[in-house]
Design a protein around this motif. Structure first.
Motif, PDB file in Angstrom:
ATOM      1  N   HIS A 140       0.870  -1.131  -0.166  1.00  0.00           N
ATOM      2  CA  HIS A 140      -0.020   0.015  -0.033  1.00  0.00           C
ATOM      3  C   HIS A 140       0.839   1.286  -0.102  1.00  0.00           C
ATOM      4  CE1 HIS A 140       1.224  -0.556   4.209  1.00  0.00           C
ATOM      5  NE2 HIS A 140       0.878   0.864   4.472  1.00  0.00           N
ATOM      6  N   ASP A 142       0.540   4.939   2.039  1.00  0.00           N
ATOM      7  CA  ASP A 142      -0.176   5.209   3.347  1.00  0.00           C
ATOM      8  C   ASP A 142      -1.384   6.447   2.958  1.00  0.00           C
ATOM      9  OD1 ASP A 142       1.364   3.741   4.786  1.00  0.00           O
ATOM     10  OD2 ASP A 142       1.675   5.061   6.523  1.00  0.00           O
ATOM     11  N   ARG A 156       7.753   9.251   7.705  1.00  0.00           N
ATOM     12  CA  ARG A 156       7.693   8.164   8.712  1.00  0.00           C
ATOM     13  C   ARG A 156       9.177   7.919   8.875  1.00  0.00           C
ATOM     14  NH1 ARG A 156       2.081   5.347   8.328  1.00  0.00           N
ATOM     15  NH2 ARG A 156       1.252   6.831   9.932  1.00  0.00           N
ATOM     16  N   HIS A 269       4.403  -0.055  -0.184  1.00  0.00           N
ATOM     17  CA  HIS A 269       5.225  -0.758   1.003  1.00  0.00           C
ATOM     18  C   HIS A 269       4.290  -1.813   1.678  1.00  0.00           C
ATOM     19  CE1 HIS A 269       3.714   2.540   3.092  1.00  0.00           C
ATOM     20  NE2 HIS A 269       3.981   1.840   4.359  1.00  0.00           N
TER      21      HIS A 269
HETATM   22 FE   FE2 Z   1       1.981   1.834   5.594  1.00  0.00          FE
END
Ligand code: FE2
Length: 318
Positions: A140, A142, A156, A269
Protein backbone atom coordinates in the motif's frame (compact mmCIF):
# COMPACT_ATOMS: atom_id res chain seq x y z
CA UNK A 1 3.63 -0.20 -17.90
CA UNK A 2 6.74 0.11 -15.72
CA UNK A 3 6.59 -0.24 -11.97
CA UNK A 4 9.78 0.88 -10.28
CA UNK A 5 11.47 -0.83 -7.35
CA UNK A 6 11.65 1.63 -4.44
CA UNK A 7 15.35 1.88 -3.62
CA UNK A 8 16.88 1.48 -0.19
CA UNK A 9 19.80 3.86 0.34
CA UNK A 10 22.10 2.97 3.21
CA UNK A 11 23.26 5.91 5.32
CA UNK A 12 26.20 4.75 7.41
CA UNK A 13 27.76 6.90 10.16
CA UNK A 14 30.62 7.72 7.71
CA UNK A 15 28.14 8.93 5.10
CA UNK A 16 26.28 10.92 7.72
CA UNK A 17 29.49 12.71 8.65
CA UNK A 18 30.03 13.91 5.06
CA UNK A 19 26.55 14.70 3.74
CA UNK A 20 26.07 17.06 0.79
CA UNK A 21 23.30 19.69 1.06
CA UNK A 22 19.95 18.12 0.01
CA UNK A 23 21.54 14.66 -0.31
CA UNK A 24 18.98 13.01 1.97
CA UNK A 25 15.96 15.06 0.90
CA UNK A 26 16.68 14.43 -2.80
CA UNK A 27 16.46 10.66 -2.17
CA UNK A 28 13.29 11.03 -0.10
CA UNK A 29 11.61 13.16 -2.79
CA UNK A 30 12.15 10.27 -5.19
CA UNK A 31 10.33 7.81 -2.92
CA UNK A 32 13.48 6.10 -1.66
CA UNK A 33 13.93 4.51 1.75
CA UNK A 34 16.85 5.86 3.78
CA UNK A 35 18.24 3.07 5.97
CA UNK A 36 20.36 3.89 9.03
CA UNK A 37 22.13 0.64 10.04
CA UNK A 38 23.31 2.51 13.14
CA UNK A 39 20.57 4.55 14.82
CA UNK A 40 21.32 8.29 14.32
CA UNK A 41 19.86 9.14 17.74
CA UNK A 42 19.57 7.82 21.28
CA UNK A 43 17.14 4.87 21.43
CA UNK A 44 14.89 4.26 24.46
CA UNK A 45 16.88 2.67 27.32
CA UNK A 46 16.90 -1.11 27.89
CA UNK A 47 14.70 -0.57 30.92
CA UNK A 48 12.17 1.42 28.86
CA UNK A 49 12.23 -1.17 26.06
CA UNK A 50 11.60 -3.98 28.56
CA UNK A 51 8.66 -2.02 29.97
CA UNK A 52 7.11 -1.32 26.54
CA UNK A 53 7.55 -4.89 25.32
CA UNK A 54 6.25 -6.67 28.41
CA UNK A 55 3.94 -4.27 30.24
CA UNK A 56 1.87 -2.71 27.43
CA UNK A 57 0.61 -5.56 25.15
CA UNK A 58 -2.20 -6.57 27.51
CA UNK A 59 -3.63 -3.05 27.40
CA UNK A 60 -3.74 -2.29 23.65
CA UNK A 61 -7.14 -1.16 22.40
CA UNK A 62 -6.10 -0.38 18.79
CA UNK A 63 -3.51 -1.38 16.17
CA UNK A 64 -1.02 1.11 17.70
CA UNK A 65 -0.53 2.89 20.94
CA UNK A 66 -0.06 6.48 19.72
CA UNK A 67 1.03 9.67 21.42
CA UNK A 68 -0.29 12.91 19.84
CA UNK A 69 2.18 15.69 20.66
CA UNK A 70 -0.15 18.60 19.84
CA UNK A 71 -2.92 17.32 22.12
CA UNK A 72 -0.39 15.78 24.57
CA UNK A 73 -2.54 12.66 24.75
CA UNK A 74 -1.93 8.97 24.30
CA UNK A 75 -4.57 6.81 22.58
CA UNK A 76 -4.89 3.07 21.99
CA UNK A 77 -4.17 2.00 25.55
CA UNK A 78 -6.44 1.34 28.53
CA UNK A 79 -4.24 0.57 31.50
CA UNK A 80 -3.66 1.51 35.14
CA UNK A 81 -2.68 5.20 35.33
CA UNK A 82 1.00 4.57 36.12
CA UNK A 83 1.42 2.35 33.04
CA UNK A 84 -0.38 4.83 30.77
CA UNK A 85 1.72 7.69 32.08
CA UNK A 86 5.04 5.88 31.67
CA UNK A 87 4.08 4.79 28.14
CA UNK A 88 3.17 8.37 27.26
CA UNK A 89 6.42 9.71 28.72
CA UNK A 90 8.58 7.29 26.71
CA UNK A 91 6.70 7.92 23.45
CA UNK A 92 6.78 11.71 23.96
CA UNK A 93 10.51 11.75 24.75
CA UNK A 94 11.32 9.62 21.70
CA UNK A 95 9.23 11.84 19.42
CA UNK A 96 11.19 14.87 20.66
CA UNK A 97 14.51 13.10 19.96
CA UNK A 98 13.38 12.05 16.46
CA UNK A 99 12.25 15.62 15.78
CA UNK A 100 15.59 17.14 16.69
CA UNK A 101 17.45 14.41 14.77
CA UNK A 102 15.43 15.19 11.62
CA UNK A 103 15.91 18.92 12.09
CA UNK A 104 19.63 18.17 11.90
CA UNK A 105 19.47 15.71 8.98
CA UNK A 106 16.79 17.21 6.69
CA UNK A 107 16.37 20.86 7.73
CA UNK A 108 14.78 21.94 4.44
CA UNK A 109 11.75 19.70 5.10
CA UNK A 110 11.00 21.05 8.57
CA UNK A 111 9.55 24.61 8.09
CA UNK A 112 5.82 24.40 8.82
CA UNK A 113 5.86 20.65 9.42
CA UNK A 114 3.62 19.03 12.01
CA UNK A 115 4.77 16.55 14.62
CA UNK A 116 1.89 14.08 14.18
CA UNK A 117 2.27 10.87 16.20
CA UNK A 118 4.70 8.70 18.10
CA UNK A 119 3.42 5.14 17.77
CA UNK A 120 4.32 1.83 19.33
CA UNK A 121 3.72 -1.52 17.63
CA UNK A 122 4.16 -4.66 19.73
CA UNK A 123 2.32 -7.36 17.77
CA UNK A 124 3.58 -9.53 14.91
CA UNK A 125 2.53 -7.83 11.66
CA UNK A 126 2.36 -10.99 9.53
CA UNK A 127 -1.19 -12.13 8.83
CA UNK A 128 -2.85 -10.21 11.67
CA UNK A 129 -6.49 -11.04 12.17
CA UNK A 130 -7.75 -7.54 11.29
CA UNK A 131 -9.59 -6.00 8.31
CA UNK A 132 -7.61 -6.18 5.06
CA UNK A 133 -7.52 -2.37 4.71
CA UNK A 134 -5.87 -2.15 8.16
CA UNK A 135 -3.29 -4.86 7.56
CA UNK A 136 0.30 -3.64 7.24
CA UNK A 137 1.45 -6.83 5.48
CA UNK A 138 -0.51 -5.91 2.31
CA UNK A 139 1.25 -3.59 -0.18
CA UNK A 140 0.00 0.00 0.00
CA UNK A 141 0.83 3.68 0.10
CA UNK A 142 -0.28 5.38 3.33
CA UNK A 143 -3.35 7.57 3.03
CA UNK A 144 -6.12 9.03 5.14
CA UNK A 145 -4.69 8.24 8.56
CA UNK A 146 -4.30 11.91 9.46
CA UNK A 147 -7.51 13.24 7.98
CA UNK A 148 -7.20 15.83 5.25
CA UNK A 149 -3.54 16.28 4.37
CA UNK A 150 -4.39 18.16 1.13
CA UNK A 151 -1.13 17.12 -0.45
CA UNK A 152 1.13 17.44 2.57
CA UNK A 153 3.25 14.35 2.94
CA UNK A 154 3.47 11.57 5.52
CA UNK A 155 7.12 11.30 6.60
CA UNK A 156 7.81 8.28 8.79
CA UNK A 157 10.88 7.49 10.88
CA UNK A 158 10.82 3.86 11.94
CA UNK A 159 12.91 2.06 14.54
CA UNK A 160 13.21 -1.71 14.79
CA UNK A 161 13.36 -2.29 18.55
CA UNK A 162 13.21 -6.06 18.24
CA UNK A 163 16.00 -8.65 18.41
CA UNK A 164 15.03 -9.96 14.98
CA UNK A 165 14.89 -8.30 11.54
CA UNK A 166 11.80 -6.41 10.38
CA UNK A 167 11.06 -7.28 6.75
CA UNK A 168 9.38 -5.01 4.23
CA UNK A 169 8.25 -5.81 0.72
CA UNK A 170 8.06 -2.72 -1.47
CA UNK A 171 6.62 -2.15 -4.94
CA UNK A 172 6.44 1.01 -7.00
CA UNK A 173 6.60 4.71 -6.22
CA UNK A 174 3.53 6.90 -6.24
CA UNK A 175 3.97 8.27 -9.76
CA UNK A 176 4.46 4.93 -11.53
CA UNK A 177 1.74 3.35 -9.37
CA UNK A 178 -0.77 6.04 -10.38
CA UNK A 179 0.39 5.85 -14.00
CA UNK A 180 0.01 2.05 -14.13
CA UNK A 181 -2.94 1.41 -11.81
CA UNK A 182 -4.81 4.72 -11.41
CA UNK A 183 -7.62 3.68 -13.75
CA UNK A 184 -7.97 0.21 -12.21
CA UNK A 185 -8.11 1.90 -8.80
CA UNK A 186 -11.03 4.00 -10.07
CA UNK A 187 -9.32 7.41 -10.20
CA UNK A 188 -11.33 9.65 -12.51
CA UNK A 189 -9.41 12.13 -14.65
CA UNK A 190 -10.65 15.72 -14.50
CA UNK A 191 -10.81 18.71 -12.14
CA UNK A 192 -12.81 16.97 -9.40
CA UNK A 193 -9.92 14.60 -8.60
CA UNK A 194 -8.14 17.30 -6.57
CA UNK A 195 -10.71 20.02 -5.91
CA UNK A 196 -13.05 20.11 -2.92
CA UNK A 197 -16.66 21.27 -3.11
CA UNK A 198 -17.84 24.14 -0.87
CA UNK A 199 -19.71 21.91 1.62
CA UNK A 200 -16.64 19.78 2.07
CA UNK A 201 -14.52 22.85 2.79
CA UNK A 202 -16.95 24.14 5.45
CA UNK A 203 -17.19 20.72 7.14
CA UNK A 204 -13.43 20.38 7.12
CA UNK A 205 -12.99 23.70 8.91
CA UNK A 206 -15.25 22.57 11.76
CA UNK A 207 -13.55 19.20 12.13
CA UNK A 208 -10.13 20.85 12.11
CA UNK A 209 -11.12 23.07 15.06
CA UNK A 210 -12.38 20.13 17.10
CA UNK A 211 -9.28 18.05 16.35
CA UNK A 212 -7.12 20.48 18.35
CA UNK A 213 -8.80 19.05 21.47
CA UNK A 214 -9.85 15.58 20.28
CA UNK A 215 -7.05 14.28 18.05
CA UNK A 216 -9.07 11.41 16.60
CA UNK A 217 -11.59 13.92 15.19
CA UNK A 218 -8.90 15.07 12.77
CA UNK A 219 -9.04 11.73 10.98
CA UNK A 220 -12.66 12.44 9.99
CA UNK A 221 -11.67 15.40 7.86
CA UNK A 222 -11.72 14.65 4.14
CA UNK A 223 -10.42 16.25 1.00
CA UNK A 224 -10.56 15.26 -2.66
CA UNK A 225 -6.80 14.64 -2.63
CA UNK A 226 -7.01 12.36 0.40
CA UNK A 227 -9.93 10.43 -1.09
CA UNK A 228 -7.92 9.80 -4.27
CA UNK A 229 -4.90 8.62 -2.27
CA UNK A 230 -7.18 6.41 -0.15
CA UNK A 231 -8.56 4.86 -3.35
CA UNK A 232 -5.00 3.91 -4.37
CA UNK A 233 -4.34 2.56 -0.85
CA UNK A 234 -7.47 0.41 -0.91
CA UNK A 235 -6.91 -0.85 -4.44
CA UNK A 236 -3.35 -1.89 -3.64
CA UNK A 237 -4.27 -3.69 -0.41
CA UNK A 238 -7.24 -5.51 -1.89
CA UNK A 239 -5.95 -6.52 -5.33
CA UNK A 240 -4.61 -10.09 -5.48
CA UNK A 241 -3.34 -9.48 -9.02
CA UNK A 242 -1.29 -6.51 -7.78
CA UNK A 243 0.31 -8.70 -5.12
CA UNK A 244 0.99 -11.58 -7.50
CA UNK A 245 2.75 -9.49 -10.22
CA UNK A 246 6.38 -9.22 -9.15
CA UNK A 247 7.50 -6.35 -11.42
CA UNK A 248 8.89 -3.57 -9.23
CA UNK A 249 8.92 -5.68 -6.06
CA UNK A 250 11.85 -5.65 -3.67
CA UNK A 251 12.40 -6.96 -0.15
CA UNK A 252 14.20 -4.78 2.38
CA UNK A 253 15.40 -6.27 5.69
CA UNK A 254 15.93 -3.95 8.65
CA UNK A 255 18.35 -5.15 11.29
CA UNK A 256 17.59 -5.03 15.04
CA UNK A 257 18.05 -1.49 16.42
CA UNK A 258 18.31 0.04 12.95
CA UNK A 259 16.17 2.97 11.76
CA UNK A 260 14.73 4.03 8.42
CA UNK A 261 13.06 7.09 6.95
CA UNK A 262 10.56 7.26 4.09
CA UNK A 263 7.60 9.15 2.70
CA UNK A 264 5.02 6.44 3.37
CA UNK A 265 2.69 7.97 0.78
CA UNK A 266 5.35 7.76 -1.94
CA UNK A 267 6.88 4.26 -1.72
CA UNK A 268 4.57 1.25 -2.07
CA UNK A 269 5.34 -0.88 0.98
CA UNK A 270 4.16 -3.63 3.29
CA UNK A 271 5.58 -5.09 6.48
CA UNK A 272 5.89 -8.83 5.89
CA UNK A 273 7.11 -9.57 9.39
CA UNK A 274 8.25 -7.78 12.49
CA UNK A 275 7.00 -7.35 15.99
CA UNK A 276 8.38 -4.58 18.16
CA UNK A 277 8.85 -1.16 16.57
CA UNK A 278 8.30 2.56 16.93
CA UNK A 279 6.88 4.70 14.12
CA UNK A 280 7.30 8.46 14.39
CA UNK A 281 5.31 10.55 11.94
CA UNK A 282 5.60 14.14 10.68
CA UNK A 283 3.44 15.89 8.10
CA UNK A 284 5.66 17.80 5.65
CA UNK A 285 4.25 20.65 3.52
CA UNK A 286 4.56 19.73 -0.15
CA UNK A 287 5.92 23.23 -0.79
CA UNK A 288 9.08 22.13 1.09
CA UNK A 289 10.06 19.82 -1.77
CA UNK A 290 13.02 21.02 -3.80
CA UNK A 291 11.28 19.42 -6.80
CA UNK A 292 7.50 19.40 -6.21
CA UNK A 293 7.17 17.47 -9.50
CA UNK A 294 7.88 14.28 -7.53
CA UNK A 295 5.11 14.84 -4.96
CA UNK A 296 1.89 12.78 -4.94
CA UNK A 297 -0.08 16.03 -5.40
CA UNK A 298 1.72 16.85 -8.66
CA UNK A 299 1.44 13.20 -9.73
CA UNK A 300 -2.35 13.32 -9.33
CA UNK A 301 -2.53 16.78 -10.94
CA UNK A 302 -0.78 15.47 -14.06
CA UNK A 303 -3.02 12.39 -14.10
CA UNK A 304 -6.18 14.50 -13.64
CA UNK A 305 -5.13 16.71 -16.58
CA UNK A 306 -4.88 13.66 -18.82
CA UNK A 307 -1.07 13.73 -18.94
CA UNK A 308 1.41 11.04 -17.95
CA UNK A 309 1.55 10.80 -14.13
CA UNK A 310 5.33 10.28 -14.31
CA UNK A 311 7.60 13.17 -13.24
CA UNK A 312 10.25 14.66 -15.51
CA UNK A 313 13.68 13.09 -15.31
CA UNK A 314 15.57 15.33 -12.87
CA UNK A 315 19.13 14.15 -12.08
CA UNK A 316 19.99 13.64 -8.41
CA UNK A 317 21.79 16.61 -6.86
CA UNK A 318 20.33 19.26 -9.20
FE1 FE2 B 1 2.13 1.92 5.71
Amino acid sequence: MTVKQPQAVEITPDKLAALQPFELTDHLERGRVLVFPTAPLQLPSDDELHFLKHQTPAYHTRKNISYYPRAQRVLGIKAPAAIEQRTQDILAAYQARVESCLQRLIPSFTPGWISATSSLRVFEENNRDIAIRSRSDRLHIDAGTYGASRGNLILRFLTNLDDKERVWRCKGTVSDLVESFGEEAGLKRGDSLLHDGLLNRIGSGMVRGLSQVFPVMGTLEQSAYDRAMRQMHNYMKESEAFHQESEGMVEIRFKPKSCWLVFADMAGHSCLSGEFAMINTFMVPRQNFRHPEFSPWETLRRYAAGQSALPPDIPLGT
